[in-house]
Design an enzyme around this catalytic site. Structure first.
Site, PDB file in Angstrom:
ATOM      1  N   ILE A 104       2.667  13.348   5.575  1.00 26.68           N
ATOM      2  CA  ILE A 104       1.793  12.281   6.093  1.00 26.68           C
ATOM      3  C   ILE A 104       2.136  11.878   7.518  1.00 26.68           C
ATOM      4  CG2 ILE A 104       1.097  11.235   3.888  1.00 26.68           C
ATOM      5  CD1 ILE A 104       3.337   9.140   4.336  1.00 26.68           C
ATOM      6  N   GLY A 105       3.253  12.333   8.021  1.00 25.32           N
ATOM      7  CA  GLY A 105       3.577  11.922   9.387  1.00 25.32           C
ATOM      8  C   GLY A 105       4.735  12.697   9.977  1.00 25.32           C
ATOM      9  N   GLY A 107       7.788  12.102  12.906  1.00 29.46           N
ATOM     10  CA  GLY A 107       8.478  11.265  13.897  1.00 29.46           C
ATOM     11  C   GLY A 107       9.310  12.147  14.811  1.00 29.46           C
ATOM     12  N   VAL A 112       7.669  12.902   7.526  1.00 27.84           N
ATOM     13  CA  VAL A 112       7.533  11.973   6.400  1.00 27.84           C
ATOM     14  C   VAL A 112       6.487  12.524   5.429  1.00 27.84           C
ATOM     15  CG1 VAL A 112       6.953   9.613   5.712  1.00 27.84           C
ATOM     16  CG2 VAL A 112       8.231  10.000   7.814  1.00 27.84           C
ATOM     17  N   LYS A 127      11.438  10.894   3.751  1.00 23.54           N
ATOM     18  CA  LYS A 127      11.648  11.295   5.150  1.00 23.54           C
ATOM     19  C   LYS A 127      12.693  12.402   5.131  1.00 23.54           C
ATOM     20  CE  LYS A 127      12.395   9.269   9.671  1.00 23.54           C
ATOM     21  NZ  LYS A 127      12.068   8.051  10.392  1.00 23.54           N
ATOM     22  N   ASP A 222      14.372  -1.930  17.374  1.00 23.69           N
ATOM     23  CA  ASP A 222      13.149  -1.189  17.694  1.00 23.69           C
ATOM     24  C   ASP A 222      11.950  -1.833  16.989  1.00 23.69           C
ATOM     25  OD1 ASP A 222      11.824   0.762  19.142  1.00 23.69           O
ATOM     26  OD2 ASP A 222      12.116   2.331  17.639  1.00 23.69           O
TER      27      ASP A 222
HETATM   28  P1  ATP Z   1      10.260   7.787  15.459  1.00 21.46           P
HETATM   29  O1  ATP Z   1      11.064   8.344  14.327  1.00 21.46           O
HETATM   30  O2  ATP Z   1      10.272   8.638  16.625  1.00 21.46           O
HETATM   31  O3  ATP Z   1      10.540   6.331  15.739  1.00 21.46           O
HETATM   32  P2  ATP Z   1       7.924   7.271  13.910  1.00 21.46           P
HETATM   33  O4  ATP Z   1       8.347   5.862  13.567  1.00 21.46           O
HETATM   34  O5  ATP Z   1       6.466   7.510  14.144  1.00 21.46           O
HETATM   35  O6  ATP Z   1       8.718   7.858  15.107  1.00 21.46           O
HETATM   36  P3  ATP Z   1       8.674   8.113  11.307  1.00 21.46           P
HETATM   37  O7  ATP Z   1       9.392   6.859  10.961  1.00 21.46           O
HETATM   38  O8  ATP Z   1       9.347   9.387  10.987  1.00 21.46           O
HETATM   39  O9  ATP Z   1       8.379   8.268  12.788  1.00 21.46           O
HETATM   40  O10 ATP Z   1       7.233   8.052  10.660  1.00 21.46           O
HETATM   41  C1  ATP Z   1       6.263   9.054  10.831  1.00 21.46           C
HETATM   42  C2  ATP Z   1       4.957   8.573  10.219  1.00 21.46           C
HETATM   43  O11 ATP Z   1       5.120   8.361   8.821  1.00 21.46           O
HETATM   44  C3  ATP Z   1       4.432   7.277  10.804  1.00 21.46           C
HETATM   45  O12 ATP Z   1       3.026   7.380  10.938  1.00 21.46           O
HETATM   46  C4  ATP Z   1       4.728   6.234   9.770  1.00 21.46           C
HETATM   47  O13 ATP Z   1       3.758   5.206   9.781  1.00 21.46           O
HETATM   48  C5  ATP Z   1       4.693   7.044   8.465  1.00 21.46           C
HETATM   49  N1  ATP Z   1       5.664   6.497   7.521  1.00 21.46           N
HETATM   50  C6  ATP Z   1       6.994   6.374   7.719  1.00 21.46           C
HETATM   51  N2  ATP Z   1       7.598   5.818   6.667  1.00 21.46           N
HETATM   52  C7  ATP Z   1       6.616   5.566   5.756  1.00 21.46           C
HETATM   53  C8  ATP Z   1       6.590   4.955   4.445  1.00 21.46           C
HETATM   54  N3  ATP Z   1       7.712   4.517   3.870  1.00 21.46           N
HETATM   55  N4  ATP Z   1       5.403   4.837   3.818  1.00 21.46           N
HETATM   56  C9  ATP Z   1       4.261   5.277   4.402  1.00 21.46           C
HETATM   57  N5  ATP Z   1       4.206   5.855   5.632  1.00 21.46           N
HETATM   58  C10 ATP Z   1       5.367   5.994   6.302  1.00 21.46           C
END
Ligand code: ATP
Length: 373
Positions: A104-105, A107, A112, A127, A222
């Site tokens: 779904i994502g 980072g 994720v 993650k 952050d």
């Molecule tokens: P970075 O790690 O560089 O700060 P980020 O915050 O976008 O970037 P991630 O925290 O890895 O990266 O998240 C990637 C995506 O997954 C984002 O769109 C986030 O909204 C989604 N996401 C992260 N954790 C969850 C969760 N627990 N439930 C639903 N969606 C999630």
């Protein structure tokens, strides 16, 4: 002396430091001194930081500014990781327990996924991160322990973690309405925005989460809308403990420059010692995102934005008259330049602005509308 015509060769920096500083009411001598100090900090700390202008306006899922700072250096934390810490990872294949895994994502440090928990019959988020060496594993181990050790209704909880196929698999609660950034962009695209009662609701929930972290001597570092995850039931939780750090001594202050430029407090940018109050400043920038869809200085390069934050005085709502006295006063309390004068999470939770908070049911309606879009 600063060479104002050609400061240090950063393409994003202003060539007119003096006028920027003077126009913000700073005396000439102080302006020169400040410009020099900030230049030294930017020069030393941000060499190589990304300098591309960031565009956010109006575009759904547009590129977002990334956090800056040396994540691993920040973790040389004088907190030795003993075996008990390392035992946080189960040495099994998580796919035994989790199925229907869908990405779904993505980072900067990992991917994720959404998945189903066969045992508890519920949807969770996983993650995965692939640490490059032993030291990087220590960082992930530290972060995972941090997430596991704290349980609060406004912080995304970690259920368990695995070490499998050279990756850390961190199993978290799944936030089914996406991020606050998505909702802000959805409303902005529709020409709409949050009402004050909605902003108060979001801030109240974030401050409750921060109070939990701060009272345990932890700083998030952050806070921004991308790291605020939402539930279709109206829940609001702070996520991404990636930059969260611990103050081992309650009086201790850190001075590692880390965070995402537009949300960073001036004392962090200046490389001064800072504590939990830097999260309060970032919360005020989050409030501006909720009110105006974007943080201040977003059209500037990251470098110039940091310079402006460090020199331009407290950020304010663009159209102060459009908002209540309570909201304006809340902003003033969050953006006192001296961290000692800035309100704490506890003080802000008693601020009259938060008494305007809407209900969870109301928020659920908005989050559902944005989610369905
Ligand atoms: P970075 O790690 O560089 O700060 P980020 O915050 O976008 O970037 P991630 O925290 O890895 O990266 O998240 C990637 C995506 O997954 C984002 O769109 C986030 O909204 C989604 N996401 C992260 N954790 C969850 C969760 N627990 N439930 C639903 N969606 C999630």
């Amino acid at each position: 002396q600063v060479d104002f015509a050609n400061p240090v060769g950063f393409s994003g920096l202003p060539s007119d430091f003096e006028s920027v500083l003077l126009s913000s009411g700073i005396e000439r001598d102080e302006a020169v001194e400040n410009a020099q100090a900030i230049m030294d900090i930017l020069n030393n700390q941000y060499k190589g930081a990304h300098e591309k202008p960031v565009q956010i306006a109006g575009l759904r899922r547009s590129p977002r500014p990334a956090a800056t700072g040396d994540r691993e250096a920040s973790r040389k934390l004088n907190i030795p990781l003993d075996q008990a810490n390392k035992d946080i990872f189960k040495l099994e294949d998580p796919r035994k327990y989790y199925h229907s895994i869908v990405k779904i994502g993505q980072g900067s440090y990992g991917s994720v996924y959404k998945a189903s928990d066969a045992r508890k019959k519920k949807v969770i988020a996983i993650k995965t991160v692939k640490p490059s060496d032993e030291e990087a594993w220590d960082v992930v181990t530290y972060e995972t322990n941090m997430m596991r050790s704290i349980q609060h209704q406004n912080l995304v909880h970690c259920y368990e973690a695995f070490k499998f196929s050279e990756r850390a698999w961190i199993v978290m609660e799944y936030m089914d309405a996406g991020s606050l950034t998505d909702v802000i962009e959805y409303l902005d695209t529709c020409g709409l925005g949050f009402d004050e009662c909605h902003i108060a609701y979001i801030l109240k929930n974030i401050l409750q989460g921060l109070l939990c972290l701060h009272s345990r001597g932890k700083i998030h570092r952050d806070v921004k809308s991308d790291n605020v995850l939402l539930g279709l039931d109206g829940s609001v939780k702070l996520a991404d403990f990636g930059f969260c750090t611990e103050l081992t001594d309650p009086r201790a202050k850190r001075n590692t420059v880390i965070g995402t430029p537009f949300w960073m407090a001036p004392e962090v940018i200046r490389g001064q010692k800072y504590g939990t109050k830097c999260d309060i400043w970032s919360t005020s920038i989050l409030a501006i995102e909720c009110a105006e869809a974007q943080p201040p200085w977003v059209k500037e390069t990251a470098m110039r934005a940091m310079f402006l934050i460090a020199t331009n005085g407290p950020p304010r709502l663009k159209d102060k008259g459009a908002w209540s006295a309570e909201f304006n006063s809340f902003m003033e309390r969050c953006t006192e330049l001296a961290p000692a004068k800035r309100a704490s999470a506890e003080e802000l939770l008693a601020h009259p602005f938060l008494a305007k908070s809407s209900t969870k049911t109301d928020m659920a309606r908005i989050f559902r509308a944005a989610y369905q879009e």
